[in-house]
Design a protein around this motif. Sequence first.
Motif, PDB file in Angstrom:
ATOM      1  N   GLY A 418       9.611  -9.546  29.779  1.00 44.08           N
ATOM      2  CA  GLY A 418       9.477  -9.914  30.952  1.00 44.08           C
ATOM      3  C   GLY A 418      10.568  -9.102  31.748  1.00 44.08           C
ATOM      4  O   GLY A 418      10.907  -9.307  33.029  1.00 44.08           O
ATOM      5  N   LEU A 419      11.865  -8.012  31.065  1.00 44.27           N
ATOM      6  CA  LEU A 419      13.062  -7.886  31.427  1.00 44.27           C
ATOM      7  C   LEU A 419      12.430  -6.340  30.864  1.00 44.27           C
ATOM      8  O   LEU A 419      13.576  -5.524  31.125  1.00 44.27           O
ATOM      9  N   GLY A 420      11.473  -5.445  31.261  1.00 43.45           N
ATOM     10  CA  GLY A 420      11.395  -4.387  31.082  1.00 43.45           C
ATOM     11  C   GLY A 420      11.352  -3.674  32.651  1.00 43.45           C
ATOM     12  O   GLY A 420      11.109  -3.990  33.703  1.00 43.45           O
ATOM     13  N   GLY A 421      10.591  -1.904  32.798  1.00 44.51           N
ATOM     14  CA  GLY A 421      11.324  -1.540  33.867  1.00 44.51           C
ATOM     15  C   GLY A 421      12.225  -0.905  34.102  1.00 44.51           C
ATOM     16  O   GLY A 421      13.874  -0.953  33.970  1.00 44.51           O
ATOM     17  N   ALA A 422      12.621   0.217  34.855  1.00 43.98           N
ATOM     18  CA  ALA A 422      13.207   1.426  34.731  1.00 43.98           C
ATOM     19  C   ALA A 422      14.269   0.575  36.011  1.00 43.98           C
ATOM     20  O   ALA A 422      15.608   0.518  35.866  1.00 43.98           O
ATOM     21  N   GLY A 423      14.033  -0.276  36.359  1.00 40.64           N
ATOM     22  CA  GLY A 423      14.923  -1.023  37.958  1.00 40.64           C
ATOM     23  C   GLY A 423      15.038  -2.361  37.789  1.00 40.64           C
ATOM     24  O   GLY A 423      16.004  -3.016  38.318  1.00 40.64           O
ATOM     25  N   CYS A 424      14.875  -2.395  35.974  1.00 43.61           N
ATOM     26  CA  CYS A 424      15.922  -3.832  35.972  1.00 43.61           C
ATOM     27  C   CYS A 424      16.671  -4.130  35.366  1.00 43.61           C
ATOM     28  O   CYS A 424      17.046  -3.413  34.296  1.00 43.61           O
ATOM     29  N   GLY A 429      18.179 -10.058  35.756  1.00 46.16           N
ATOM     30  CA  GLY A 429      16.465 -10.027  35.856  1.00 46.16           C
ATOM     31  C   GLY A 429      16.912 -11.297  35.449  1.00 46.16           C
ATOM     32  O   GLY A 429      16.876 -11.826  34.626  1.00 46.16           O
ATOM     33  N   SER A 430      15.510 -11.801  35.948  1.00 42.22           N
ATOM     34  CA  SER A 430      14.495 -12.968  35.318  1.00 42.22           C
ATOM     35  C   SER A 430      12.975 -12.183  35.057  1.00 42.22           C
ATOM     36  O   SER A 430      12.740 -11.136  35.643  1.00 42.22           O
ATOM     37  N   PRO A 431      12.913 -12.572  33.836  1.00 43.00           N
ATOM     38  CA  PRO A 431      11.342 -12.409  33.387  1.00 43.00           C
ATOM     39  C   PRO A 431       9.911 -12.395  34.511  1.00 43.00           C
ATOM     40  O   PRO A 431       9.371 -13.368  35.410  1.00 43.00           O
ATOM     41  N   GLY A 432       9.954 -10.972  34.277  1.00 42.53           N
ATOM     42  CA  GLY A 432       8.436 -11.010  35.263  1.00 42.53           C
ATOM     43  C   GLY A 432       8.422 -11.040  36.958  1.00 42.53           C
ATOM     44  O   GLY A 432       7.486 -11.129  37.627  1.00 42.53           O
ATOM     45  N   VAL A 433       9.961 -10.730  37.247  1.00 43.87           N
ATOM     46  CA  VAL A 433      10.161 -11.070  38.765  1.00 43.87           C
ATOM     47  C   VAL A 433      11.276  -9.643  39.129  1.00 43.87           C
ATOM     48  O   VAL A 433      11.773  -9.457  38.684  1.00 43.87           O
ATOM     49  N   GLY A 434      10.973  -9.283  40.514  1.00 50.34           N
ATOM     50  CA  GLY A 434      11.483  -8.455  41.078  1.00 50.34           C
ATOM     51  C   GLY A 434      11.232  -7.252  40.653  1.00 50.34           C
ATOM     52  O   GLY A 434       9.278  -6.566  39.819  1.00 50.34           O
ATOM     53  N   ALA A 435      11.910  -6.600  40.176  1.00 47.36           N
ATOM     54  CA  ALA A 435      12.063  -4.957  39.249  1.00 47.36           C
ATOM     55  C   ALA A 435      11.203  -5.370  38.622  1.00 47.36           C
ATOM     56  O   ALA A 435      11.194  -4.215  36.932  1.00 47.36           O
ATOM     57  N   CYS A 436      12.077  -6.497  37.579  1.00 48.05           N
ATOM     58  CA  CYS A 436      11.714  -6.772  36.457  1.00 48.05           C
ATOM     59  C   CYS A 436      10.192  -6.952  35.395  1.00 48.05           C
ATOM     60  O   CYS A 436       9.458  -8.216  36.079  1.00 48.05           O
ATOM     61  N   GLN A 437       9.531  -6.536  34.682  1.00 47.91           N
ATOM     62  CA  GLN A 437       7.560  -6.513  34.138  1.00 47.91           C
ATOM     63  C   GLN A 437       8.287  -7.059  32.782  1.00 47.91           C
ATOM     64  O   GLN A 437       8.385  -6.723  32.174  1.00 47.91           O
ATOM     65  N   TYR A 438       7.036  -7.497  32.902  1.00 54.08           N
ATOM     66  CA  TYR A 438       6.237  -7.969  31.454  1.00 54.08           C
ATOM     67  C   TYR A 438       5.626  -6.664  30.968  1.00 54.08           C
ATOM     68  O   TYR A 438       4.623  -5.868  31.599  1.00 54.08           O
ATOM     69  N   PHE A 439       5.957  -6.183  29.519  1.00 52.01           N
ATOM     70  CA  PHE A 439       5.066  -4.922  29.119  1.00 52.01           C
ATOM     71  C   PHE A 439       4.468  -5.439  28.010  1.00 52.01           C
ATOM     72  O   PHE A 439       4.014  -6.682  27.599  1.00 52.01           O
ATOM     73  N   ASN A 440       2.503  -5.660  28.634  1.00 52.32           N
ATOM     74  CA  ASN A 440       1.542  -6.186  27.912  1.00 52.32           C
ATOM     75  C   ASN A 440       0.871  -5.544  26.630  1.00 52.32           C
ATOM     76  O   ASN A 440       0.268  -4.642  27.431  1.00 52.32           O
ATOM     77  N   PRO A 441       1.257  -5.931  24.989  1.00 54.67           N
ATOM     78  CA  PRO A 441       0.851  -5.830  24.027  1.00 54.67           C
ATOM     79  C   PRO A 441      -0.574  -5.306  23.586  1.00 54.67           C
ATOM     80  O   PRO A 441      -1.122  -4.940  22.790  1.00 54.67           O
ATOM     81  N   PHE A 442      -1.318  -5.925  24.034  1.00 56.17           N
ATOM     82  CA  PHE A 442      -2.955  -7.190  23.871  1.00 56.17           C
ATOM     83  C   PHE A 442      -3.539  -5.643  24.861  1.00 56.17           C
ATOM     84  O   PHE A 442      -3.048  -5.017  25.699  1.00 56.17           O
ATOM     85  N   GLY A 443      -4.958  -5.700  24.147  1.00 56.45           N
ATOM     86  CA  GLY A 443      -5.842  -5.242  24.621  1.00 56.45           C
ATOM     87  C   GLY A 443      -6.490  -5.452  25.817  1.00 56.45           C
ATOM     88  O   GLY A 443      -7.045  -4.122  26.493  1.00 56.45           O
ATOM     89  N   SER A 444      -5.916  -5.996  26.387  1.00 60.43           N
ATOM     90  CA  SER A 444      -5.808  -7.249  27.726  1.00 60.43           C
ATOM     91  C   SER A 444      -5.648  -6.506  29.028  1.00 60.43           C
ATOM     92  O   SER A 444      -6.413  -5.995  29.772  1.00 60.43           O
ATOM     93  N   ALA A 445      -4.524  -5.234  28.304  1.00 59.49           N
ATOM     94  CA  ALA A 445      -3.766  -4.437  28.934  1.00 59.49           C
ATOM     95  C   ALA A 445      -4.607  -3.219  29.692  1.00 59.49           C
ATOM     96  O   ALA A 445      -5.161  -3.222  30.843  1.00 59.49           O
ATOM     97  N   TYR A 446      -5.611  -2.868  28.776  1.00 62.50           N
ATOM     98  CA  TYR A 446      -6.477  -2.177  28.426  1.00 62.50           C
ATOM     99  C   TYR A 446      -7.936  -2.401  29.477  1.00 62.50           C
ATOM    100  O   TYR A 446      -8.625  -1.348  30.458  1.00 62.50           O
ATOM    101  N   LEU A 447      -8.628  -3.312  29.056  1.00 63.08           N
ATOM    102  CA  LEU A 447      -9.637  -3.728  29.564  1.00 63.08           C
ATOM    103  C   LEU A 447      -9.536  -4.493  30.751  1.00 63.08           C
ATOM    104  O   LEU A 447     -10.349  -4.628  31.205  1.00 63.08           O
TER     105      LEU A 447
END
Length: 871
Positions: A418-424, A429-447
């Motif tokens: 949850g600490l991804g993204g160029a601005g995190c 940072g806090s996981p999934g908060v503000g500029a910090c993002q989660y990368f979703n590795p699962f197929g649900s990201a595309y579906l």
Amino acid sequence: MTQRRFLMATASVAWLAASAVQAQDASQVEDIVVTGSRIAGGDRIAPVEAVGRQTIAAAGVADASQLVRLVTANSGSEAQVDQLNQPQSSGTAQFNLRNLGLGSTLVLVDGQRWTNSAVVAVDGSAFVDINSLVPMIALQRVEVVKDGASAVYGSDAVAGVVNFITRRDVTRPEVSAKYAVADGSEESVIEAIGGLKLLGGDLTLAASHFHRSALGSDERDFTQAERYGRAAWTAVTSYGQPGSYFRPSRNGFSPDPSCGDPAFASAYLNAPTDAFCRLDYSDFFDLTPEETRTQLFADYRRPVGDMTLSLQAVWSATNTIARQSPSLPILARSLTVPASHPDNPFGEAVLFRGRLLGAEAGASQAEFDYRTWRIAGGLDGRFSNGWAWNLSATSSRQHVVYDKPDTIGSALQNALNGLGGAGCNPATGSPGVGACQYFNPFGSAYLGTGTANSAALIESLIGSTGLRGASTLTTADVSTSGEAYAWAGGSVDVAVGAQYRRSAFRHDWSDLVNAGDLLTAGVSPDFEGEQEALAAFAEARIHLGDRIEAQLAGRYESYDGDQGRFSPKAAIRWDVTDALALRASWGQGFRAPSVYAQSGAQASQPSVFDRGAFVFVNTLTSGRADLKPEKSESLSLGALWKPIEGLELGLDAWRFDYTDQVVKESAQAIIDQAAADTAAGRTGTEAQGRITRSPSGALTFVQLYFVNASSIETQGLDLSARYRHGLWGGEASASATWTYVDAYDIRLNASAAQVSGVGSTNLNNIGRSLPRNRGEFALGWSGGAHAVTALVHYTDAYANDRSGITDASIASQTTVDLLYSRTLGADLDLAVGVVNVADKAPPLAQFALGYDPVVADPRGRVFSLGLTKRF
């Protein structure tokens, strides 16, 4: 010490030359290019094969990489793009005479050396990139010495010499344009050559521009994994996207729940209970890449008093874009998806097995830019007694820019947390908060059933290899030759000389590669190294009457101040009758370890067996300054027969014994030795010290080195036939060359069992694909304004030694090329050609893409149309 040895060698050569000059005056020798000898006419003794412009044109050769298939003594060249097995050398090509190694054939241009490529093969082999030499229109012929020639030319001539001989005295300018098309690909080349008088000398100028469009693996049926039921040996992998996950609660893997959804056309399960979501990646590679090459050539020769000044300059720029899978597999590192990840369907922390992007993202691209230049200068003259002398020097350099996208390991792990993204900032940072993002590795990201991954987030997870490298060579030569002694029944011609060489090599990788943070590139430090060599040589050709002549040659060569090595050679030719000649040669040679093998470093991720399971591990093979030179001994026996007018037959039996070859250490051998040491209660052993494990005991790194270990003994026969005869008001010609390899025996080290590599792909040893028989046949007729040439190429069946395949056989193949040319008036020529007339696909080989890229041409039928205009 080095300077003293050079001065002693030069003084010795000068003394020998002076003594020989004082011995007796001699008649002048023709100023011609000689391959295999320092003395004009020496090619009568050596087995030399020439590939001329007509044969090159008939074979549809548009760039030098295609020349290797015209020489039957050559096998195992990596002259085609193969991103699966040759990921760091796309766009280059090289000769590999007798399959003795990519660097064991010396490549010359007009008798002078050329720098090694700025990239190396996956086994660490350094080689000369023949794609970078000269425009094809400037090439007169290629001469191949199929015999050890270290005594004449020094290091690297272990297997023989390939000399690219350029055109001179071009009195009429020529412009040539050619267009060729195959199913799914096309290529074009525009070339020009001309000559003019300048400042009292002759200047030859040539230029070419070549472009080839990509031929994707999706353009050929034989590459498709689905065609073979997605068998394990095809282009399929268990490192997919959607991926698979190790679940501690089950102590095993489970596929992504979305695997099998119709939205993922290239993802599948072998069975409903399959633990892995697999990926069919057979659509994403190039069989031939998109390639653009521009080359310039200039040759100037001018009398200066009683001397001749020669200058030559060459420049080449090659851009190659090679497709690969959408993202590379995560092999040698385990990444964790925490239980707290909002899209984690498993309810526990799991380990991710897969890749960043799947088939839906489309192919990614690796780009290679090569810039090569060479300048050469020489001064030739004659002493008052007729002896010829020569002073020459060359400087050449190849620079490479290699960018290949790869996943940044630390960035991806942060994003999974949850600490991804160029601005995190992962530290604050806090996981999934503000500029910090989660990368979703699962197929649900595309579906669309889970968190979508933005383009900006994905971009922040991808880095580049960022290689910037260069290889350089500087040479200086001095030599003299002439008739040293003559008597009523014969004479002795002598050549003596000295040479200085300095070669250098450097690689500068991106910071991500230096840190080992790219998941597939591994860890590679920057490095640079150099090597200096000094040599003195002497050669004598002895004429005993009109029927017998012999060659004696010796060369003493030292590199980096070592004690040096002497390479001798003896050869003889006996003209038994006007129609029959016999010849024999024996010689010893050596190859100095390359600068790369002494100073370089190469990362790889082999599959190894560790603690009961196969795993991929990061390795680094480092150079060693104490490597010994590779050694060789060669022997050949030959006969030349002219039974009738116009017919020439040749037979040569040859043998090479090549020892102390520089190879990479085996990662598996180090792992096995460390395990044996541990089992015996030993600690702190060398093998144990070269292995790194994680706190959990997982294998993470193995340090390897280049070592002198392997040897090859090979022998066989070369046959040739040539015939010319008047027919239908013109001239008919026929020729054939055939190479039969009787033995190719390999020892991986002194204690290893001998393995036969003839008739095998040799994937499990140091060799490359080696069919037992190869043949080239040519039929031609020319008369008046018309000419027709047919070429037949034959490759014998051989076996595939790849592990895990169901059929080891690779069938033989015969293909035919045709070229028709017609003169349209005095100054315009038309040429129409077809390569692979029957449109034969490569023989099926259980490789990832269904064919052996070292041997077979995947293009199929190629039509070409060319025009040449003379002014």
